[in-house]
Scaffold this motif. Sequence first.
Motif, PDB file in Angstrom:
ATOM      1  N   LEU A 179      14.878   8.321  -3.870  1.00  0.00           N
ATOM      2  CA  LEU A 179      14.028   7.145  -3.639  1.00  0.00           C
ATOM      3  C   LEU A 179      12.582   7.415  -4.044  1.00  0.00           C
ATOM      4  CD1 LEU A 179      15.428   5.869  -0.220  1.00  0.00           C
ATOM      5  CD2 LEU A 179      15.832   4.915  -2.491  1.00  0.00           C
ATOM      6  N   VAL A 180      12.106   8.627  -3.811  1.00  0.00           N
ATOM      7  CA  VAL A 180      10.748   8.974  -4.253  1.00  0.00           C
ATOM      8  C   VAL A 180      10.641   8.869  -5.768  1.00  0.00           C
ATOM      9  CG1 VAL A 180       9.107  10.882  -4.448  1.00  0.00           C
ATOM     10  CG2 VAL A 180      10.178  10.392  -2.256  1.00  0.00           C
ATOM     11  N   LEU A 181      11.644   9.346  -6.480  1.00  0.00           N
ATOM     12  CA  LEU A 181      11.652   9.210  -7.941  1.00  0.00           C
ATOM     13  C   LEU A 181      11.590   7.743  -8.356  1.00  0.00           C
ATOM     14  CD1 LEU A 181      14.293  11.803  -9.241  1.00  0.00           C
ATOM     15  CD2 LEU A 181      11.826  11.833  -9.610  1.00  0.00           C
ATOM     16  N   LEU A 182      12.354   6.911  -7.679  1.00  0.00           N
ATOM     17  CA  LEU A 182      12.440   5.504  -8.068  1.00  0.00           C
ATOM     18  C   LEU A 182      11.163   4.732  -7.772  1.00  0.00           C
ATOM     19  CD1 LEU A 182      16.077   4.800  -6.836  1.00  0.00           C
ATOM     20  CD2 LEU A 182      15.302   4.732  -9.200  1.00  0.00           C
ATOM     21  N   HIS A 183      10.395   5.166  -6.771  1.00  0.00           N
ATOM     22  CA  HIS A 183       9.240   4.374  -6.341  1.00  0.00           C
ATOM     23  C   HIS A 183       7.886   5.040  -6.582  1.00  0.00           C
ATOM     24  CE1 HIS A 183      11.523   1.132  -4.440  1.00  0.00           C
ATOM     25  NE2 HIS A 183      12.399   2.064  -4.106  1.00  0.00           N
ATOM     26  N   ARG A 235      -1.405  -2.706  -9.228  1.00  0.00           N
ATOM     27  CA  ARG A 235      -0.114  -2.876  -9.888  1.00  0.00           C
ATOM     28  C   ARG A 235       0.494  -1.498 -10.083  1.00  0.00           C
ATOM     29  NH1 ARG A 235      -1.559  -4.944 -14.565  1.00  0.00           N
ATOM     30  NH2 ARG A 235      -1.194  -7.170 -14.129  1.00  0.00           N
ATOM     31  N   ASP A 236       1.593  -1.226  -9.387  1.00  0.00           N
ATOM     32  CA  ASP A 236       2.268   0.081  -9.454  1.00  0.00           C
ATOM     33  C   ASP A 236       1.295   1.218  -9.156  1.00  0.00           C
ATOM     34  OD1 ASP A 236       4.662  -1.140 -10.146  1.00  0.00           O
ATOM     35  OD2 ASP A 236       4.192  -1.109 -12.282  1.00  0.00           O
ATOM     36  N   GLY A 237       0.429   1.015  -8.134  1.00  0.00           N
ATOM     37  CA  GLY A 237      -0.493   2.049  -7.722  1.00  0.00           C
ATOM     38  C   GLY A 237      -1.753   2.156  -8.564  1.00  0.00           C
ATOM     39  N   ILE A 238      -1.903   1.300  -9.592  1.00  0.00           N
ATOM     40  CA  ILE A 238      -3.074   1.327 -10.475  1.00  0.00           C
ATOM     41  C   ILE A 238      -3.945   0.124 -10.162  1.00  0.00           C
ATOM     42  CG2 ILE A 238      -3.869   1.306 -12.866  1.00  0.00           C
ATOM     43  CD1 ILE A 238      -1.178   2.532 -13.643  1.00  0.00           C
ATOM     44  N   LYS A 239      -5.257   0.346 -10.009  1.00  0.00           N
ATOM     45  CA  LYS A 239      -6.174  -0.748  -9.683  1.00  0.00           C
ATOM     46  C   LYS A 239      -6.445  -1.577 -10.931  1.00  0.00           C
ATOM     47  CE  LYS A 239      -9.286  -0.395  -6.564  1.00  0.00           C
ATOM     48  NZ  LYS A 239     -10.461  -0.054  -5.725  1.00  0.00           N
ATOM     49  N   VAL A 240      -6.326  -2.889 -10.800  1.00  0.00           N
ATOM     50  CA  VAL A 240      -6.639  -3.832 -11.864  1.00  0.00           C
ATOM     51  C   VAL A 240      -7.498  -4.943 -11.272  1.00  0.00           C
ATOM     52  CG1 VAL A 240      -4.540  -3.363 -13.195  1.00  0.00           C
ATOM     53  CG2 VAL A 240      -4.503  -5.136 -11.445  1.00  0.00           C
ATOM     54  N   PHE A 241      -8.241  -5.651 -12.137  1.00  0.00           N
ATOM     55  CA  PHE A 241      -9.095  -6.748 -11.700  1.00  0.00           C
ATOM     56  C   PHE A 241      -8.621  -8.034 -12.370  1.00  0.00           C
ATOM     57  CE2 PHE A 241     -11.591  -2.970 -10.981  1.00  0.00           C
ATOM     58  CZ  PHE A 241     -12.178  -3.216  -9.744  1.00  0.00           C
ATOM     59  N   ILE A 242      -8.438  -9.064 -11.552  1.00  0.00           N
ATOM     60  CA  ILE A 242      -7.897 -10.335 -12.014  1.00  0.00           C
ATOM     61  C   ILE A 242      -8.975 -11.403 -11.918  1.00  0.00           C
ATOM     62  CG2 ILE A 242      -6.062 -12.044 -11.692  1.00  0.00           C
ATOM     63  CD1 ILE A 242      -5.067  -9.285 -12.522  1.00  0.00           C
ATOM     64  N   PRO A 272       0.838  -1.217   0.000  1.00  0.00           N
ATOM     65  CA  PRO A 272       0.000   0.000   0.000  1.00  0.00           C
ATOM     66  C   PRO A 272       0.862   1.253   0.000  1.00  0.00           C
ATOM     67  CG  PRO A 272      -0.725  -1.566   1.683  1.00  0.00           C
ATOM     68  CD  PRO A 272       0.574  -2.090   1.150  1.00  0.00           C
ATOM     69  N   VAL A 273       0.257   2.360  -0.446  1.00  0.00           N
ATOM     70  CA  VAL A 273       1.000   3.617  -0.587  1.00  0.00           C
ATOM     71  C   VAL A 273       1.591   4.061   0.748  1.00  0.00           C
ATOM     72  CG1 VAL A 273       0.798   6.062  -1.163  1.00  0.00           C
ATOM     73  CG2 VAL A 273      -0.338   4.358  -2.581  1.00  0.00           C
ATOM     74  N   LEU A 274       0.815   3.982   1.834  1.00  0.00           N
ATOM     75  CA  LEU A 274       1.331   4.415   3.138  1.00  0.00           C
ATOM     76  C   LEU A 274       2.538   3.580   3.548  1.00  0.00           C
ATOM     77  CD1 LEU A 274       1.128   6.111   5.682  1.00  0.00           C
ATOM     78  CD2 LEU A 274      -0.515   4.446   6.601  1.00  0.00           C
ATOM     79  N   GLN A 275       2.480   2.271   3.334  1.00  0.00           N
ATOM     80  CA  GLN A 275       3.605   1.414   3.695  1.00  0.00           C
ATOM     81  C   GLN A 275       4.820   1.733   2.847  1.00  0.00           C
ATOM     82  OE1 GLN A 275       2.505  -2.675   3.937  1.00  0.00           O
ATOM     83  NE2 GLN A 275       4.548  -3.375   4.462  1.00  0.00           N
ATOM     84  N   ARG A 276       4.581   2.080   1.575  1.00  0.00           N
ATOM     85  CA  ARG A 276       5.704   2.473   0.716  1.00  0.00           C
ATOM     86  C   ARG A 276       6.355   3.758   1.228  1.00  0.00           C
ATOM     87  NH1 ARG A 276       3.774   2.744  -5.326  1.00  0.00           N
ATOM     88  NH2 ARG A 276       1.690   2.344  -4.525  1.00  0.00           N
ATOM     89  N   LYS A 277       5.536   4.723   1.643  1.00  0.00           N
ATOM     90  CA  LYS A 277       6.085   5.986   2.142  1.00  0.00           C
ATOM     91  C   LYS A 277       6.935   5.754   3.397  1.00  0.00           C
ATOM     92  CE  LYS A 277       2.402   8.986   0.374  1.00  0.00           C
ATOM     93  NZ  LYS A 277       1.267   9.875   0.735  1.00  0.00           N
ATOM     94  N   ILE A 278       6.432   4.910   4.292  1.00  0.00           N
ATOM     95  CA  ILE A 278       7.181   4.633   5.523  1.00  0.00           C
ATOM     96  C   ILE A 278       8.494   3.931   5.197  1.00  0.00           C
ATOM     97  CG2 ILE A 278       7.156   3.303   7.663  1.00  0.00           C
ATOM     98  CD1 ILE A 278       4.126   3.768   7.764  1.00  0.00           C
ATOM     99  N   SER A 279       8.453   2.941   4.295  1.00  0.00           N
ATOM    100  CA  SER A 279       9.672   2.201   3.934  1.00  0.00           C
ATOM    101  C   SER A 279      10.690   3.106   3.265  1.00  0.00           C
ATOM    102  CB  SER A 279       9.318   1.024   3.020  1.00  0.00           C
ATOM    103  OG  SER A 279       8.498   0.092   3.684  1.00  0.00           O
TER     104      SER A 279
END
Length: 375
Positions: free
Chosen positions: A96-100, A266-273, A38-45
């Motif tokens: 790191l923000v650029l990379l992620h 996937r990379d912050g974009i919602k998809v349905f599988i 999730p986005v919040l977990q990415r920001k913390i990491s």
Amino acid sequence: METLLAQHNFTLVIMACLVATVAAFTGLSLTRELAKKPVLQRKISISLAAIALGGGIWSMHFVAMLGLQLPILFYYDAALTLVSALTAILIVGVALVLLHFVERTPLVISSAGGIVGIGVLAMHYIGMAGLQQCRAIYTPFGLIVSSVVAIGLCVLAIWLAYGKRRIRNIYLGSLCFAVAVCSVHFLAMAGTSFVAVPSLAEFGLTMSNEVLAIGVIFSSFVLFGTFLWVGVTFLVPQDRVIEPQIQTPAPRPKAAPHDLQIPCERDGIKVFIAPEDVILMRADGHYTQVYTDRDRLFCVWPITQASKRLVPVGFLQTHRSYLVNSNKVLRFERAKDKGRCVFQKPDLPPAPVSRSKLKSIQDVLCPERGAIGAE
């Protein structure tokens, strides 16, 4: 003015290089597999990784500076020393923000590496500006060489770590990053001479080497502790190989309703599988990781909700943290009270089967063996 004779303590030079290596591995490990979180977990990491990498650059520099031996007493400006640490952390954080959070193109990767190199240089020269009762004098050759090496090796390190996100790439990127930080420091120091300045030009409070040592020891302690915590994920042994008892194609699952779709990111974009495209689902806290033939995706469903929706259409809950698509199981393996499901995709790790579910899973995947046992 007469320049001072400068020497370095070899033991502290080695320790500085070790600190740089530990910081590089810790920071790059914290950014692993963030695209599926999730986005919040990415920001913390990313914040923690920036502190590890930027703080590691600072710690390496001042461990090496503790080994600097001059024929006079010299001190450090506390405010500039703190500014140098914050500068390294913030600049590395931008990279790191650029990379992620930006599409990871070759230009973005190279730009991020260049930004990290600028952060290493900024930290070094701001830290050197904090020297009191002596002043550093730089040569054009030292400035140019250290700048080229910093940017070049940092770009290479980021490419090694982010060109392909594998464990081996993290090792190589960590080593290259450590070499970059150490090379920049000692090449810059080789092109630096020192002269005595009797007066103090204080920007903040003055620190002696002893006070600085306490700060460096504390930062290194935190860094090494984080390194051990992160390193556990690389040291946990894989499950031992279990010899298969039986190998048989699994039955096809029941047809899923056409409107049943699994919401993923996937990379912050919602998809349905579609369920039939899923190999297995694994619990990840209050969420799940979804494995397909091509991707590993983040899903907002907890494993309990996924089980309620997918077990009726042919999925098997082999463990409280695992759901498997029986149509994707290559074979079921059992050894005494342990079991696992091996999949058709060779690079996908097997799904464990808990002791309480061994019998029911075996009956579904291996009905012939279950009938023999009933007799």
